[in-house]
Design a protein around this motif. Structure first.
Motif, PDB file in Angstrom:
ATOM      1  N   SER A 217      27.895  56.121  65.384  1.00  0.00           N
ATOM      2  CA  SER A 217      28.880  55.359  66.155  1.00  0.00           C
ATOM      3  C   SER A 217      28.310  55.068  67.537  1.00  0.00           C
ATOM      4  CB  SER A 217      30.199  56.130  66.291  1.00  0.00           C
ATOM      5  OG  SER A 217      30.007  57.327  67.018  1.00  0.00           O
ATOM      6  N   VAL A 219      29.756  54.106  71.133  1.00  0.00           N
ATOM      7  CA  VAL A 219      31.026  54.064  71.859  1.00  0.00           C
ATOM      8  C   VAL A 219      30.773  53.846  73.347  1.00  0.00           C
ATOM      9  CG1 VAL A 219      32.055  55.615  70.162  1.00  0.00           C
ATOM     10  CG2 VAL A 219      31.109  56.562  72.247  1.00  0.00           C
ATOM     11  N   ALA A 267      32.425  50.977  68.323  1.00  0.00           N
ATOM     12  CA  ALA A 267      33.803  51.413  68.506  1.00  0.00           C
ATOM     13  C   ALA A 267      34.717  50.203  68.683  1.00  0.00           C
ATOM     14  CB  ALA A 267      33.905  52.334  69.717  1.00  0.00           C
ATOM     15  N   ASN A 292      35.970  58.694  66.150  1.00  0.00           N
ATOM     16  CA  ASN A 292      35.345  58.137  67.353  1.00  0.00           C
ATOM     17  C   ASN A 292      35.893  56.749  67.691  1.00  0.00           C
ATOM     18  OD1 ASN A 292      33.594  59.998  68.571  1.00  0.00           O
ATOM     19  ND2 ASN A 292      32.056  59.695  66.984  1.00  0.00           N
ATOM     20  N   VAL A 294      36.340  54.203  65.575  1.00  0.00           N
ATOM     21  CA  VAL A 294      35.646  53.148  64.837  1.00  0.00           C
ATOM     22  C   VAL A 294      36.476  52.757  63.617  1.00  0.00           C
ATOM     23  CG1 VAL A 294      33.567  52.528  63.544  1.00  0.00           C
ATOM     24  CG2 VAL A 294      33.376  53.935  65.601  1.00  0.00           C
TER      25      VAL A 294
END
Length: 443
Positions: A217, A219, A267, A292, A294
């Motif tokens: 991920s 972010v 994200a 997270n 996503v």
């Protein structure tokens, strides 16, 4: 090292062997016992020899014969059996360093414990883990492990984490992947630092570790208004967010070519910032990085649509008293929540929904997610407002016992201050629709 027994189950194997509450387990089958993973691993055997110590300091041995994997009946103070390992880094992007003063003490604790990664899904940097601990993870098959990578550039990672031992992240991950441990990675992106070419370098390095890299991920760094004396970081602009998404799209194609999975995801906040719709449901495959942020907005929208498709609408509410509710949310999800509320009221004309965007003044800066809204900001935004029959708030806003906001305001205090019934809404489209409709609507 040792772990202390809190309670012994009556008539259990441990009870029959004479083990007492308060006894300390020194070793099992000759192996030192430090935590739950050591204990679980060595008590799976059918023949176990335990060395214990009484409060008097006297050691004694017991032998237990049992079925393989059979529980022997010892309970401990906590599942971890010892203290959580705290973070030794001083990351330039650390959210906890940006918290205002006067909050609950436990909010300032920085955990960085590989055991918690396996047990609860938290992300760890591996900076306080040596090769012996990595080998233990492989031995016990503690998979998957969630790792905060940030960057694979050794010098840059040392700078970002402010830890001179942070640069060997790739070597440590390789020890895990060589032992068939699956790894989920997180990259907290800081503008002008680990984005752009550095992000591409990191993704390229992680590509060499497939198929054991399960997901990645990307972010955006969370920036509060309490960064006095901290490393200067800038928020991402619309154009910056668009550039990040383009890099993610490029590397998804590369990962797809190698292992039939996109692996890396941006994200939801990047799509909101870029003013782009979040991708469709199938894009996120099995939603491996949901915690997270996503794909959360996509799941919520699709679940609302599915729930509405299964309900009868239109004329139902004409036979009943009109229902009016208010939904308070953060800036990030505001447009999505408003669109979903409009879908519901279109199908159920007897319902009126007012969606209010609450700005996070408590944290300030670029904090826009609903889960970090405080009771004070909610009260200031909604006080003296006619909110109808109920106020809907995300359950994520309530911490600890599930009844207090981050600044310690209880549900009861909110209801008294705002003179409104509060309904906590969990992260599901069905719960959202049910909360808005109340007892109305039929399957």
């Amino acid at each position: 090292m040792y772990i202390a027994c809190k309670n012994i189950k009556c008539k259990s194997l441990a009870d029959k062997a004479g083990i007492k509450a308060g006894d300390k387990i020194i070793s099992i089958n000759g192996a030192e016992i430090n935590d739950v993973f050591d204990y679980d691993f060595y008590t799976t055997e059918s023949e176990i020899d335990i060395v214990l110590q009484r409060d008097s300091g006297k050691e004694y041995n017991v032998h237990i014969s049992k079925e393989q994997y059979e529980d022997i009946g010892i309970e401990f103070e906590t599942y971890m059996m010892d203290c959580e390992k705290s973070c030794r880094n001083k990351c330039i992007f650390c959210f906890i360093d940006q918290l205002p003063r006067g909050m609950r003490e436990n909010l300032y604790f920085k955990d960085d414990d590989t055991r918690l990664s396996f047990l609860t899904g938290s992300y760890v940097t591996l900076t306080n883990v040596d090769d012996k601990e990595l080998e233990r993870i492989v031995k016990y098959k503690l998979s998957p492990i969630n790792i905060s990578v940030q960057t694979t550039n050794p010098e840059l990672r040392i700078k970002m984490l402010n830890n001179r031992f942070a640069g060997d992240i790739l070597r440590k991950i390789r020890i895990l992947t060589a032992g068939n441990i699956q790894v989920n990675c997180q990259i907290v992106l800081c503008k002008g630092i680990n984005d752009g070419g550095e992000l591409e370098r990191s993704l390229g390095d992680l590509l060499t570790l497939i198929p054991h890299i399960n997901s990645i991920s990307v972010v955006p760094v969370g920036l509060t208004g309490h960064r006095e004396g901290l490393y200067p970081l800038e928020p991402f602009t619309k154009e910056d967010a668009d550039d990040v998404i383009k890099i993610i799209d490029k590397w998804q194609d590369i990962f797809l070519a190698h292992m039939q999975s996109r692996v890396v995801y941006a994200a939801d906040e990047f799509y909101v910032k870029a003013e782009k719709p979040v991708p469709e449901y199938g894009y996120y495959e099995e939603f491996p990085q949901l915690e997270n942020g996503v794909g959360m907005l996509r799941i919520l929208e699709d679940e609302v649509k599915e729930e509405l498709n299964g309900r009868k609408g239109r004329k139902i509410f004409f036979r009943r008293k009109q229902r009016r509710v208010t939904v308070a949310t953060g800036e990030c999800a505001f447009e999505t929540i408003k669109r979903l509320a409009d879908m519901i009221t279109e199908k159920f004309p007897g319902v009126s929904v007012n969606v209010v965007c609450v700005k996070n003044k408590f944290f300030g800066g670029e904090v826009t997610v609903a889960g970090l809204l405080t009771g004070k900001d909610i009260i200031e935004s909604l006080e003296n407002m006619d909110m109808g029959d109920a106020l809907l708030l995300s359950n994520d806003m309530f911490k600890d016992d599930g009844n207090r906001t981050l600044d310690g305001v209880s549900t009861e205090e909110l209801e008294n201050k705002l003179a409104i019934k509060i309904i906590k809404v969990y992260n599901s489209g069905k719960d959202f629709v049910n909360a808005i409709l109340g007892s109305g609507g039929t399957k």
